[in-house]
Design a protein around this motif. Structure first.
Motif, PDB file in Angstrom:
ATOM      1  N   GLY A   1       0.805  -1.214   0.000  1.00  0.00           N
ATOM      2  CA  GLY A   1       0.000   0.000   0.000  1.00  0.00           C
ATOM      3  C   GLY A   1       0.840   1.268   0.000  1.00  0.00           C
ATOM      4  N   VAL A   2       1.868   1.321   0.850  1.00  0.00           N
ATOM      5  CA  VAL A   2       2.681   2.539   0.908  1.00  0.00           C
ATOM      6  C   VAL A   2       3.480   2.718  -0.379  1.00  0.00           C
ATOM      7  CG1 VAL A   2       4.811   1.615   1.930  1.00  0.00           C
ATOM      8  CG2 VAL A   2       4.048   3.927   2.511  1.00  0.00           C
ATOM      9  N   THR A   3       3.840   1.610  -1.034  1.00  0.00           N
ATOM     10  CA  THR A   3       4.536   1.716  -2.320  1.00  0.00           C
ATOM     11  C   THR A   3       3.629   2.345  -3.374  1.00  0.00           C
ATOM     12  OG1 THR A   3       5.853  -0.244  -1.807  1.00  0.00           O
ATOM     13  CG2 THR A   3       5.731   0.416  -4.114  1.00  0.00           C
ATOM     14  N   LEU A   4       2.393   1.854  -3.463  1.00  0.00           N
ATOM     15  CA  LEU A   4       1.454   2.418  -4.429  1.00  0.00           C
ATOM     16  C   LEU A   4       1.163   3.882  -4.125  1.00  0.00           C
ATOM     17  CD1 LEU A   4      -1.060  -0.579  -4.673  1.00  0.00           C
ATOM     18  CD2 LEU A   4       0.688   0.073  -6.332  1.00  0.00           C
ATOM     19  N   GLY A   5       0.987   4.199  -2.833  1.00  0.00           N
ATOM     20  CA  GLY A   5       0.712   5.584  -2.468  1.00  0.00           C
ATOM     21  C   GLY A   5       1.867   6.507  -2.789  1.00  0.00           C
ATOM     22  N   SER A   6       3.082   6.062  -2.509  1.00  0.00           N
ATOM     23  CA  SER A   6       4.258   6.901  -2.772  1.00  0.00           C
ATOM     24  C   SER A   6       4.415   7.197  -4.256  1.00  0.00           C
ATOM     25  CB  SER A   6       5.520   6.213  -2.247  1.00  0.00           C
ATOM     26  OG  SER A   6       5.446   6.008  -0.857  1.00  0.00           O
ATOM     27  N   LEU A   7       4.043   6.254  -5.109  1.00  0.00           N
ATOM     28  CA  LEU A   7       4.198   6.439  -6.551  1.00  0.00           C
ATOM     29  C   LEU A   7       3.259   7.503  -7.109  1.00  0.00           C
ATOM     30  CD1 LEU A   7       4.639   2.725  -7.717  1.00  0.00           C
ATOM     31  CD2 LEU A   7       6.402   4.495  -7.490  1.00  0.00           C
TER      32      LEU A   7
ATOM     33  N   SER B   1      -5.369  -6.853   6.947  1.00  0.00           N
ATOM     34  CA  SER B   1      -4.494  -6.669   5.793  1.00  0.00           C
ATOM     35  C   SER B   1      -5.085  -5.648   4.825  1.00  0.00           C
ATOM     36  CB  SER B   1      -4.284  -8.008   5.075  1.00  0.00           C
ATOM     37  OG  SER B   1      -3.680  -8.950   5.930  1.00  0.00           O
ATOM     38  N   GLY B   2      -6.383  -5.768   4.549  1.00  0.00           N
ATOM     39  CA  GLY B   2      -7.036  -4.793   3.684  1.00  0.00           C
ATOM     40  C   GLY B   2      -7.001  -3.397   4.271  1.00  0.00           C
ATOM     41  N   LEU B   3      -7.166  -3.323   5.594  1.00  0.00           N
ATOM     42  CA  LEU B   3      -7.105  -2.026   6.262  1.00  0.00           C
ATOM     43  C   LEU B   3      -5.733  -1.389   6.081  1.00  0.00           C
ATOM     44  CD1 LEU B   3      -8.279   0.095   8.264  1.00  0.00           C
ATOM     45  CD2 LEU B   3      -7.362  -1.325  10.105  1.00  0.00           C
ATOM     46  N   LEU B   4      -4.654  -2.154   6.328  1.00  0.00           N
ATOM     47  CA  LEU B   4      -3.303  -1.600   6.198  1.00  0.00           C
ATOM     48  C   LEU B   4      -2.964  -1.276   4.748  1.00  0.00           C
ATOM     49  CD1 LEU B   4      -0.940  -3.457   8.682  1.00  0.00           C
ATOM     50  CD2 LEU B   4      -1.927  -1.189   8.836  1.00  0.00           C
ATOM     51  N   LEU B   5      -3.464  -2.070   3.811  1.00  0.00           N
ATOM     52  CA  LEU B   5      -3.241  -1.772   2.396  1.00  0.00           C
ATOM     53  C   LEU B   5      -3.743  -0.374   2.065  1.00  0.00           C
ATOM     54  CD1 LEU B   5      -2.594  -2.677  -0.560  1.00  0.00           C
ATOM     55  CD2 LEU B   5      -4.959  -3.529  -0.666  1.00  0.00           C
ATOM     56  N   LEU B   6      -4.956  -0.067   2.493  1.00  0.00           N
ATOM     57  CA  LEU B   6      -5.533   1.239   2.179  1.00  0.00           C
ATOM     58  C   LEU B   6      -4.924   2.350   3.027  1.00  0.00           C
ATOM     59  CD1 LEU B   6      -7.519   2.956   0.661  1.00  0.00           C
ATOM     60  CD2 LEU B   6      -9.315   2.257   2.259  1.00  0.00           C
ATOM     61  N   LEU B   7      -4.760   2.101   4.321  1.00  0.00           N
ATOM     62  CA  LEU B   7      -4.210   3.143   5.191  1.00  0.00           C
ATOM     63  C   LEU B   7      -2.823   3.580   4.728  1.00  0.00           C
ATOM     64  CD1 LEU B   7      -5.148   2.040   8.829  1.00  0.00           C
ATOM     65  CD2 LEU B   7      -6.148   3.870   7.471  1.00  0.00           C
ATOM     66  N   ASN B   8      -1.962   2.622   4.450  1.00  0.00           N
ATOM     67  CA  ASN B   8      -0.608   2.973   4.047  1.00  0.00           C
ATOM     68  C   ASN B   8      -0.574   3.599   2.661  1.00  0.00           C
ATOM     69  OD1 ASN B   8       0.227   2.013   6.479  1.00  0.00           O
ATOM     70  ND2 ASN B   8       1.438   0.314   5.692  1.00  0.00           N
ATOM     71  N   ALA B   9      -1.507   3.208   1.795  1.00  0.00           N
ATOM     72  CA  ALA B   9      -1.595   3.873   0.495  1.00  0.00           C
ATOM     73  C   ALA B   9      -1.984   5.339   0.673  1.00  0.00           C
ATOM     74  CB  ALA B   9      -2.607   3.154  -0.395  1.00  0.00           C
ATOM     75  N   VAL B  10      -2.916   5.599   1.567  1.00  0.00           N
ATOM     76  CA  VAL B  10      -3.318   6.984   1.849  1.00  0.00           C
ATOM     77  C   VAL B  10      -2.157   7.775   2.440  1.00  0.00           C
ATOM     78  CG1 VAL B  10      -4.814   8.408   3.294  1.00  0.00           C
ATOM     79  CG2 VAL B  10      -5.757   6.421   2.102  1.00  0.00           C
ATOM     80  N   VAL B  11      -1.429   7.176   3.385  1.00  0.00           N
ATOM     81  CA  VAL B  11      -0.278   7.852   3.989  1.00  0.00           C
ATOM     82  C   VAL B  11       0.800   8.122   2.939  1.00  0.00           C
ATOM     83  CG1 VAL B  11       1.635   7.552   5.611  1.00  0.00           C
ATOM     84  CG2 VAL B  11      -0.692   6.977   6.312  1.00  0.00           C
TER      85      VAL B  11
END
Length: 647
Positions: A91-97, A129-139
Motif C-alpha cells: 500500500g505505501v509503495t502504491l501511495g508513494s508512486l 491486511s485490507g485495512l493496512l493496504l488502504l491506510l498505508n496507500a493513503v499515507v
C-alpha cells in the motif's frame, strides 16, 4: 415478561450513551511495555543516526503491528502481524508512486479502496491486511516519505518486524501457555456456570461459557490444523475441551431443577481448571463430590468424573479425539475457493464499492480544495467504514469524539515539547496508552492513537502546533463523508434486517429439537449441533449488540427483539435438559409432541423473516405437564409470546 427474560439495562440505555461508555477490561501491562519500546526506540535510533524521519517511518510500521497484535497464541500472533505488514508495504509503495499527482492519486486510491474492501470480507487477518493496504496507500499519497520509492516500505517493514521480535521474545518460555490458559479459563467459566445453576445469574454465565469455549476451540484448532500428530500436547488440550460437552449438557438440567448445586461441584471444576493450567496429571480422580440426589445431579456428577479422568490421565486416548476439522484442503484449492468467493460475493462487491466511493470523494475533495497534507480525511473514512468494527454511524460519532480528545493531548505535546530528543520519552509514554485504551472502546482507542500519529506526522512535515486544528477539521469532514456516502445513501445500513439472523437461529433450534429426540441420531451429532447452535446464537448476540448502537429505527427494533434472543437460548437449554432426563431414564416424548414444538418454532422463524415489526404468534403451550418436553413447550410458548405485541 421483561423480568423473566432479562432485557438488561444496557438495552434500555440511550444508544449514544451506550456507544460512548467505556468497556471494562484488564490492564495489559506486557502489551503496554511492548508498545512503549516498539514506538520509542526507532525514534531514538533515528536521532542517533541523524535521520529522525527514518525513525518516524519505522515507528509508523511498529504502530500498525501494535494495533494488530490482538491474538493470544504465538503462531496466530506471527500470522496476525506479519501478513498485514506485507499488504501495508504494498500500500505505501502504491501511495508513494502517486504522491502529489492530483487526480491520478484520486483514481489510484479509489481502486486500492475497492480491492481493500473486497479483501476485507475474507476473514479477520484479511480484514486487517485490507485495512493496512488502504491506510498505508493513503499515507504514502499524502505524506512526504523518504525517497526513493522502495525506502518507505522497507522502513515500515522494519517497524513491523521489530514488534514481531518483541512479541516472540517469550515464545520459548510460553509457547503453549496461551492455549493451555484458554482451556483452563473455559473450565473456570464452567465452574461459574455450575455455581450459578438455579439462580438468576445462570444466563449470563452460560453466555460467558459460550464465548470462552469459542475462544479455546479457535486457539487450539488453529494450531491443530497444522499439527496432525496423535500424541502431542494439542491432543490433550482438545480432549480436555471435548470432555466438557457432557458437563455443559448436564448444566441446563441442573439449572431447571431450581436449586443450587452443592458447593463442592463448582469447586471440583475449579480444581480441574488448576490442573489444566499447570499441566498436572496422574493425581487421581477423587474429587470428593457429595452423593447426587437427583437425576440432574447424577448427570453433573458423572460428567465431572469423566472430565477428571481425561484431565488427570497421563495419556488420554489419542484415537478418541474428535477435532471436527477433517482433512484440510490443499493450499491451491483453498486459494481458488477464497478468490472465487470474493469475486462472486455480492456483499464483498457492495462493501468494496461503498469504500471506494467514499475514498474517491475524500480524495477528490482535497484535490479540489487546497488543503495541505489532508490525507487525514481519507484515513478517517477508512477507519469509520471498517465493516467488522461495528456500526458506521456510531463509529463516526466515536471517531469525532475520540479525535477531539486526542487532539487536546496532541496540542499540549506539540506546543510544549521541543522537537528532538524529548520526542523519545513523550512517545514512550503515549505509546503505552494505545493497548491500554484500545480494549475500552473505539473512541478511547482513537484518542490514544491520534496524538501518536500527529507526533510522527510532525516529524515528517514539521508543522508543529499548526497540525492540530486542520486535523480536527479533516476528521469531521471524513466522518461527514462516511455518514452520507457510506451510510445514508445505502438503505441496507438503516433498514438492517436484524431479524434475519435471529430467524435462522430459531429455525436451527427447531432442527436441534428434532435431532435431540431422534433416537437414530448419535450423541456426537447432537453435541456438535448444540455446540454450533450456541456459537451461532453468540454471533446473533454480537450482531444485535452492534445494531443496538445504531440510531432509531434500527436500534429500537433490535432492542424490541432482544428478549427473543434470550428466549431462544432458553429453548435450547430446556431441550438439552430434556435430553439429559431421557438419558437418565425418563420416557421419550411422543413424535407428535416433538413435531408440534418444531412446527411452532418454524412458525416463529417465518414470522421474524416476514416482518420488520413483532408479529402475533401467541400460543397456549398445552400438552402433558409430566412430559420431559413440558419445559421446552413452555419456553417455546414464552418465546412466541415475546415476539408479539401486548394487546
Amino acid at each position: 415478561m421483561g423480568a423473566r427474560y432479562g432485557t438488561h439495562d444496557t438495552v434500555q440505555q440511550p444508544w449514544l450513551l451506550k456507544t460512548l461508555r467505556p468497556r471494562p477490561a484488564p490492564v495489559p501491562r506486557a502489551a503496554m511495555a511492548r508498545a512503549s519500546v516498539a514506538l520509542s526506540v526507532p525514534l531514538a535510533a533515528g536521532l542517533a543516526a541523524g535521520h529522525l524521519e527514518y525513525g518516524a517511518v519505522i515507528s509508523m510500521g511498529a504502530l500498525s503491528g501494535v494495533i494488530g497484535d490482538t491474538a493470544d497464541a504465538y503462531r496466530m500472533r506471527v500470522f496476525n502481524i506479519a501478513v498485514p505488514q506485507l499488504f501495508g508495504a504494498l500500500g505505501v509503495t502504491l501511495g508513494s508512486l502517486v504522491y502529489g499527482e492530483g487526480w491520478l492519486a484520486v483514481v489510484a486510491l479509489t481502486l486500492v479502496a475497492l480491492v481493500s474492501g473486497m479483501v476485507s470480507s475474507i476473514g479477520a487477518v484479511a480484514s486487517v491486511s485490507g485495512l493496512l493496504l488502504l491506510l498505508n496507500a493513503v499515507v504514502g499519497a499524502g505524506l512526504p516519505l523518504p525517497a526513493p520509492w522502495w525506502k518507505a516500505p522497507v522502513l515500515l517493514g522494519v517497524g513491523g518486524a521489530f514488534v514481531l521480535l518483541l512479541t516472540l521474545l517469550a515464545w520459548p518460555l510460553r509457547g503453549r501457555v496461551p492455549e493451555r490458559a484458554a482451556v483452563a479459563d473455559t473450565y473456570r467459566s464452567v465452574a461459574a456456570l455450575l455455581e450459578a445453576a438455579g439462580t438468576a445469574a445462570y444466563d449470563e454465565k452460560r453466555q460467558a461459557v459460550t464465548g470462552s469455549l469459542n475462544t479455546s476451540y479457535d486457539l487450539v484448532l488453529a494450531r491443530r490444523v497444522r499439527d496432525h500428530g496423535r500424541r502431542t500436547p494439542l491432543v490433550r488440550l482438545l480432549a480436555q475441551l471435548n470432555v466438557l460437552v457432557p458437563l455443559l449438557e448436564a448444566a441446563p438440567a441442573a439449572h431447571l431443577c431450581g436449586r443450587p448445586l452443592p458447593d463442592a461441584v463448582p469447586a471440583a471444576a475449579r480444581e480441574l481448571a488448576g490442573a489444566v493450567e499447570a499441566g498436572r496429571t496422574g493425581a487421581g480422580t477423587d474429587l470428593a463430590l457429595p452423593p447426587p440426589g437427583t437425576a440432574a445431579e447424577r448427570a453433573v456428577d458423572h460428567a465431572l468424573r469423566c472430565a477428571a479422568d481425561v484431565v488427570l490421565s497421563p495419556d488420554p486416548d489419542p484415537h478418541n479425539v474428535d477435532d471436527r476439522l477433517g482433512r484440510p484442503a490443499a493450499f491451491g484449492v483453498r486459494t481458488r475457493r477464497v478468490t472465487r468467493g470474493v469475486l462472486l460475493s455480492a456483499a464483498s462487491w457492495r462493501y468494496g464499492l461503498r469504500l471506494a466511493l467514499c475514498i474517491g470523494l475524500a480524495q477528490a475533495l482535497v484535490s479540489l480544495v487546497p488543503v495541505p497534507r489532508s490525507y487525514w480525511v481519507a484515513l478517517t473514512v477508512t477507519f469509520v467504514l471498517k465493516p467488522d468494527f461495528g456500526s458506521v454511524f456510531s463509529r463516526a460519532v466515536m471517531r469525532a469524539v475520540g479525535t477531539a480528545g486526542g487532539l487536546l493531548v496532541a496540542a499540549v505535546v506539540l506546543a510544549e515539547v521541543p522537537p528532538g530528543w524529548w520526542d523519545v520519552p513523550v512517545m514512550a509514554v503515549l505509546a503505552t496508552l494505545i493497548p491500554a485504551f484500545s480494549a475500552r472502546g473505539y473512541a478511547f482507542q482513537t484518542a490514544a492513537v491520534t496524538p501518536v500519529i500527529l507526533l510522527l506526522s510532525d516529524i515528517l512535515n514539521h508543522q508543529g502546533f499548526g497540525l492540530v486544528l486542520p486535523r480536527l477539521v479533516d476528521s469531521l469532514i471524513g466522518c461527514a463523508i462516511a455518514l452520507v456516502a457510506g451510510y445514508l445513501l445505502w438503505p441496507e445500513s438503516w433498514h438492517t434486517r436484524v431479524g434475519d439472523r435471529l430467524a435462522d437461529a430459531v429455525a436451527d433450534a427447531a432442527h436441534y429439537v428434532e435431532v435431540a429426540f431422534d433416537e437414530s441420531a448419535d450423541q456426537a451429532r447432537r453435541a456438535r449441533l448444540r455446540r454450533r447452535l450456541y456459537r451461532d446464537l453468540s454471533d446473533v448476540r454480537s450482531e444485535f449488540q452492534r445494531a443496538l448502537t445504531e440510531p432509531p429505527p434500527v436500534g429500537a427494533r433490535a432492542a424490541a427483539w432482544w428478549p427473543v434472543v434470550v428466549a431462544v437460548e432458553r429453548v435450547v437449554d430446556a431441550t438439552t435438559a430434556a435430553r439429559i432426563r431421557v438419558g437418565q431414564g425418563a420416557a421419550s416424548p411422543a413424535a407428535d409432541e416433538v413435531a408440534l414444538v418444531t412446527r411452532q418454532l418454524r412458525e416463529l422463524a417465518d414470522g421474524l423473516r416476514e416482518s420488520e415489526t413483532l408479529t402475533e404468534v401467541r400460543t397456549d403451550p398445552g400438552g402433558d405437564e409430566g412430559s420431559v418436553l413440558a419445559p421446552v413447550r413452555r419456553e417455546v410458548a414464552s418465546a412466541r409470546a415475546v415476539a408479539s405485541p401486548t394487546r
